[in-house]
Design a protein around this motif. Sequence first.
Motif, short mmCIF file in Angstrom:
data_model
loop_
_atom_site.label_atom_id
_atom_site.label_comp_id
_atom_site.label_asym_id
_atom_site.label_seq_id
_atom_site.Cartn_x
_atom_site.Cartn_y
_atom_site.Cartn_z
N PRO A 44 28.42 16.93 53.32
CA PRO A 44 29.38 17.90 53.86
C PRO A 44 29.07 18.19 55.34
CG PRO A 44 28.39 18.70 51.83
CD PRO A 44 27.66 17.46 52.21
N ARG A 45 30.12 18.40 56.10
CA ARG A 45 29.97 18.73 57.50
C ARG A 45 29.91 20.24 57.65
NH1 ARG A 45 35.07 15.24 58.92
NH2 ARG A 45 35.78 16.85 57.55
N ARG A 46 29.57 20.69 58.84
CA ARG A 46 29.47 22.14 59.09
C ARG A 46 30.81 22.83 58.87
NH1 ARG A 46 25.90 22.03 64.58
NH2 ARG A 46 24.01 21.26 63.61
N VAL A 47 31.88 22.16 59.25
CA VAL A 47 33.19 22.78 59.08
C VAL A 47 33.53 22.94 57.59
CG1 VAL A 47 34.57 20.67 59.22
CG2 VAL A 47 35.54 22.81 60.01
N ASP A 48 33.01 22.04 56.75
CA ASP A 48 33.23 22.19 55.31
C ASP A 48 32.55 23.44 54.78
OD1 ASP A 48 34.66 19.80 55.24
OD2 ASP A 48 32.84 18.61 54.90
N TYR A 49 31.35 23.71 55.26
CA TYR A 49 30.66 24.93 54.86
C TYR A 49 31.40 26.17 55.37
CZ TYR A 49 26.70 22.06 53.47
OH TYR A 49 25.90 21.14 52.86
N LEU A 50 31.97 26.07 56.54
CA LEU A 50 32.73 27.18 57.10
C LEU A 50 33.97 27.48 56.25
CD1 LEU A 50 32.57 29.05 59.56
CD2 LEU A 50 34.00 27.44 60.77
N LEU A 51 34.66 26.43 55.82
CA LEU A 51 35.82 26.63 54.95
C LEU A 51 35.41 27.21 53.60
CD1 LEU A 51 37.77 23.34 55.69
CD2 LEU A 51 38.41 25.65 56.37
N GLY A 52 34.28 26.79 53.08
CA GLY A 52 33.77 27.36 51.84
C GLY A 52 33.44 28.83 51.99
N LEU A 85 35.67 34.13 60.53
CA LEU A 85 35.15 32.78 60.33
C LEU A 85 36.13 31.73 60.81
CD1 LEU A 85 33.50 33.22 56.83
CD2 LEU A 85 32.33 32.85 59.00
N LEU A 86 37.43 31.98 60.62
CA LEU A 86 38.44 31.05 61.13
C LEU A 86 38.39 30.98 62.65
CD1 LEU A 86 40.92 29.21 60.69
CD2 LEU A 86 42.31 31.28 60.79
#
Length: 65
Positions: free
Chosen positions: A13-21, A55-56
């Motif tokens: 997972p990329r950092r942006v994936d963690y951010l979306l989670g 976060l967005l």
Amino acid sequence: MTDSRVRSTPEMPRRVDYLLGAMGLALFGGVGVGATSSAPMELATGVGAALAAGLLAVGLIRYPR
């Protein structure tokens, strides 16, 4: 047909994936807190939505593409 712009899914997972989670957890967490505590539902969901919006904004600033 292949599109040169389509990228394969990364194995990690990329950092942006963690951010979306984290955004999803903030939204559903606000509903969960409002449903299970004495806090008003509007307040709890509003705080969750504000956290998700923050976060967005962080995601749009750090990963503009």
